[in-house]
Design an enzyme around this catalytic site. Sequence first.
Site, PDB file in Angstrom:
ATOM      1  N   ASN A 143     -48.120 -22.117   3.712  1.00 14.50           N
ATOM      2  CA  ASN A 143     -48.214 -22.811   5.003  1.00 14.50           C
ATOM      3  C   ASN A 143     -48.695 -21.836   6.188  1.00 14.50           C
ATOM      4  OD1 ASN A 143     -46.919 -25.296   3.992  1.00 14.50           O
ATOM      5  ND2 ASN A 143     -44.884 -24.460   4.265  1.00 14.50           N
TER       6      ASN A 143
ATOM      7  N   ASP B  74     -35.311 -19.479  -1.606  1.00 10.70           N
ATOM      8  CA  ASP B  74     -35.380 -20.378  -0.419  1.00 10.70           C
ATOM      9  C   ASP B  74     -34.065 -20.678  -0.181  1.00 10.70           C
ATOM     10  OD1 ASP B  74     -37.843 -21.467   1.492  1.00 10.70           O
ATOM     11  OD2 ASP B  74     -35.666 -22.232   1.659  1.00 10.70           O
TER      12      ASP B  74
ATOM     13  N   GLY C 299     -47.646 -26.292   9.171  1.00 12.28           N
ATOM     14  CA  GLY C 299     -45.956 -26.474   9.153  1.00 12.28           C
ATOM     15  C   GLY C 299     -45.319 -25.029   8.507  1.00 12.28           C
ATOM     16  N   GLN C 300     -46.015 -23.809   9.036  1.00 10.54           N
ATOM     17  CA  GLN C 300     -45.300 -22.567   8.866  1.00 10.54           C
ATOM     18  C   GLN C 300     -44.269 -22.553  10.157  1.00 10.54           C
ATOM     19  OE1 GLN C 300     -48.054 -19.372   9.308  1.00 10.54           O
ATOM     20  NE2 GLN C 300     -46.518 -17.826   8.635  1.00 10.54           N
TER      21      GLN C 300
ATOM     22  N   HIS D  36     -45.894 -15.613   3.900  1.00 12.46           N
ATOM     23  CA  HIS D  36     -44.848 -16.109   2.564  1.00 12.46           C
ATOM     24  C   HIS D  36     -45.670 -16.832   1.565  1.00 12.46           C
ATOM     25  CE1 HIS D  36     -43.539 -18.548   5.902  1.00 12.46           C
ATOM     26  NE2 HIS D  36     -43.244 -19.642   4.680  1.00 12.46           N
TER      27      HIS D  36
ATOM     28  N   HIS E 178     -44.632 -19.525  -1.051  1.00 11.81           N
ATOM     29  CA  HIS E 178     -43.728 -20.348  -1.743  1.00 11.81           C
ATOM     30  C   HIS E 178     -44.086 -20.707  -3.313  1.00 11.81           C
ATOM     31  CE1 HIS E 178     -41.786 -22.176   1.919  1.00 11.81           C
ATOM     32  NE2 HIS E 178     -42.986 -22.276   2.418  1.00 11.81           N
TER      33      HIS E 178
END
Length: 111
Positions: free
Chosen positions: A86, A30, A92-93, A99, A101
């Site tokens: 998310n 990230d 909160g995407q 994806h 995390h």
Amino acid sequence: MSDCIFCKIVAGEIPSRKVYEDEDVLAFHDVNPAAPVHFLIIPKRHVASLETCDSGHRDILGRLLLLAPKLAREQGLANGFKTVINTGVDGGQLVMHLHVHVLGGSKLQHV
Ligand code: AMP
């Protein structure tokens, strides 16, 4: 998807620090890490979010999740790690390409 930032990473149009790659999956660090180790596991084929998945995504979803512990181990996360997906605005995407995390390397806040 031509305007999707993660599709551009898959296509090599935007650079990434690669963690893992195979025919269907890419994992990369990230760019704005929220933990000492923070990487993302994505399907190469565009999938907007978990919300848009159906039974046809069973295989790719299983592969993303099974890669998390394998890659976490390879990244030195011997004491465990956190996985986050998310989904949607309230979730909160920010990037609308599915994806996972994977975060670790310190004691992370409990959710
Ligand atoms: P989310 O809020 O779950 O959609 O998270 C999107 C994540 O993508 C954030 O943690 C961002 O820091 C990360 N991100 C955005 N652009 C890039 C990029 N070019 N390379 C690596 N990570 C990125």
